[in-house]
Design an enzyme around this catalytic site. Structure first.
Site, PDB file in Angstrom:
ATOM      1  N   ARG A  79       2.403   2.565   9.352  1.00  0.00           N
ATOM      2  CA  ARG A  79       1.590   3.272  10.354  1.00  0.00           C
ATOM      3  C   ARG A  79       2.431   3.847  11.488  1.00  0.00           C
ATOM      4  O   ARG A  79       1.931   4.673  12.259  1.00  0.00           O
ATOM      5  CB  ARG A  79       0.505   2.351  10.907  1.00  0.00           C
TER       6      ARG A  79
ATOM      7  N   MET B 223       0.838  -1.205   0.000  1.00  0.00           N
ATOM      8  CA  MET B 223       0.000   0.000   0.000  1.00  0.00           C
ATOM      9  C   MET B 223       0.875   1.257   0.000  1.00  0.00           C
ATOM     10  O   MET B 223       0.390   2.356   0.293  1.00  0.00           O
ATOM     11  CB  MET B 223      -0.932  -0.004   1.205  1.00  0.00           C
TER      12      MET B 223
ATOM     13  N   GLY C  33      11.121  -2.756   5.535  1.00  0.00           N
ATOM     14  CA  GLY C  33      10.388  -4.030   5.504  1.00  0.00           C
ATOM     15  C   GLY C  33       9.986  -4.378   4.080  1.00  0.00           C
ATOM     16  O   GLY C  33      10.207  -5.498   3.596  1.00  0.00           O
ATOM     17  N   HIS C  34       9.389  -3.404   3.393  1.00  0.00           N
ATOM     18  CA  HIS C  34       9.032  -3.618   1.983  1.00  0.00           C
ATOM     19  C   HIS C  34      10.295  -3.903   1.158  1.00  0.00           C
ATOM     20  O   HIS C  34      10.304  -4.761   0.291  1.00  0.00           O
ATOM     21  CB  HIS C  34       8.344  -2.367   1.403  1.00  0.00           C
TER      22      HIS C  34
END
Ligand code: AMP
Length: 287
Positions: free
Chosen positions: A189, A32, A38-39
């Protein structure tokens, strides 16, 4: 090869067809956006596998509930593009809403009992939205391998099951959780956390590792869960959605320790909801 940003299905299909005719495997990382390390680890896994690597960015409305953060979800396309480029991904696919949800769209993919526990009761409809968008993206990209983060362990389990049940011709790779140096799992987030909340957010990882260490030391599941809950509840401004010890495959709560376990939790701090988990295998790591 420089990163190509693709915003139409036609363009995507021609890039995939070219890669296939060059005998490349297609590796796919659905996201998203608001990309972080992390991505990046998922992109690197695809690159290590030698895949023609496609990253998608789509903030999927159907996986957000009515009071959720769809409108304020961070959208950082230019920075995301730079990350994909630096990681040597070949395609950044940014579909339009209608590419994913065509006019008159009415079909949904509903997961089974794997979606009933952990985050399920706290996010009604969330995993149906996830399965639906991932199935659509798999249909658009037609990857050989799709890479997901173990951070969203319930999501990975549900998607593995969907791929098996719907006979989708691809492999799912789960990649380890990437953390900040102090242990907080990276998440788009985390950008919502005020400095003070950021400090307190660490209680989640600390609680999970406390539970893990107790189980490793031979203490009961009940005692470990109680200690984790206590650790979280004594942190001011934190409310606990759940803390649980489950079987990592079925995601069913366990009452007796067995060799493979997942310790998982979800908390809310201010307007931010954080999830995390640790996997353990007592057959190899009992103290
Ligand atoms: P999202 O953009 O939040 O939908 O996440 C896209 C993918 O990145 C999902 O497969 C996530 O599980 C994965 N992901 C998110 N955070 C992390 C992390 N800290 N470590 C590893 N993978 C992650």
């Amino acid at each position: 090869m420089a990163l190509e940003t693709v915003t139409s299905v036609e363009h995507l299909r021609s890039a995939v067809a070219d890669a296939r005719s060059a005998n490349r495997t297609i590796g796919f990382i659905p996201t998203m956006g608001a990309l972080h390390a992390g991505h990046l680890s998922l992109i690197e896994a695809a690159r290590r596998n030698g895949d023609f690597t496609i990253v998608s960015i789509f903030v999927n409305p159907t996986q957000f509930g009515p009071g959720d953060d769809f409108d304020r979800y961070p959208r950082t396309l230019d920075a995301d593009r730079a990350i994909c480029d630096a990681a040597a991904a070949q395609v950044l696919f940014v579909p339009q809403h209608e590419d994913v949800y065509p006019k008159g769209d009415q079909t949904r993919v509903r997961p089974g009992p794997l979606a009933d526990g952990l985050c399920g009761p706290f996010r009604p409809g969330h995993f149906e939205g996830v399965c639906t968008v991932v199935a659509k993206l798999f249909g658009l990209v037609q990857p050989d391998v799709a890479y997901f983060g173990q951070k969203d362990a319930q999501q990975v389990a549900i998607i593995r099951r969907m791929v098996l049940d719907l006979r989708m011709p691809l492999r799912i790779e789960a990649c380890p959780i990437v953390r900040e140096p102090d242990g907080l799992a990276l998440s788009s987030r985390n950008a919502y956390l005020e400095p003070d909340q950021r400090r307190r957010s660490l209680c989640l990882y600390q609680a999970l590792t406390t539970g893990r260490d107790m189980l490793r030391a031979g203490e009961s599941v009940n005692d470990a869960v109680a200690a984790m809950r206590e650790r979280l509840e004594r942190t001011s401004g934190v409310s606990v959605d759940y803390v649980s010890v489950v079987d990592p495959d079925s995601l069913d709560p366990v009452t007796d320790t067995k060799s493979r376990l997942m310790v998982a939790g979800a908390i809310r701090i201010g307007s931010c909801r954080l999830i995390d988990n640790v996997l353990m295998d007592l057959s190899v790591d009992r103290e």
